[in-house]
Design a protein around this motif. Structure first.
Motif: not given
Length: 148
Positions: A124-130, A113-118
């Motif tokens: 990007t992972t950094p973009g999502q974290a920001a 689920v997390p990968a599908a949502i990402c």
């Protein structure tokens, strides 16, 4: 500086957040449907998978859910055989929520689920974290603005 009256509907933060939230929840729906979970139920399960047993109060505080929402949600998860609710022997008002074997087993089925949502966000992972950091700051600022 733009005056509030000059801001169009499409430029308003409230609408952008509302539509993004609805889109996110809609994207989760088919993924969680395969697991037999609603979005709020999924959040409770993720919390328990990550942090282990928790009191009902801790779950409510962590997910910002009122007890009137949380109690029926937990009862449903218990009826599904995914969690247990146990009253503390020292304080019967305190109820601890824990995972059953089936609840722990569901974690592996939900791993995609997390990968599908990402992937669906195109972040990007950094973009999502920001973005998460910005939204958390926004929530803190809005909450602080309500304090007397």
């Amino acid at each position: 500086m733009t005056t509030p009256a000059a801001v169009t509907l499409d430029e308003r933060l409230c609408l952008a957040l509302y539509t993004a939230s609805r889109a996110m929840t809609s994207r989760y729906r088919p993924l969680l449907g395969e697991l037999g979970l609603t979005y709020p139920q999924y959040l409770v399960m993720v919390l328990l998978w990550e942090e282990g047993d928790a009191s009902v109060g801790q779950v409510g505080a962590r997910l910002d859910l009122e007890s009137s929402t949380l109690s029926p949600l937990l009862k449903r998860l218990e009826a599904m055989g995914l969690v247990t609710r146990t009253r503390a022997s020292r304080d019967e008002r305190s109820v601890t929520v824990g995972l059953t074997a089936a609840g722990r087993g569901l974690e592996a089925r939900a791993a995609h689920v997390p990968a599908a949502i990402c992937d669906a966000t195109a972040l990007t992972t950094p973009g999502q974290a920001a973005l998460v950091a910005q939204l958390r700051t926004l929530a803190v600022e809005l909450a602080a603005s309500l304090e007397p």
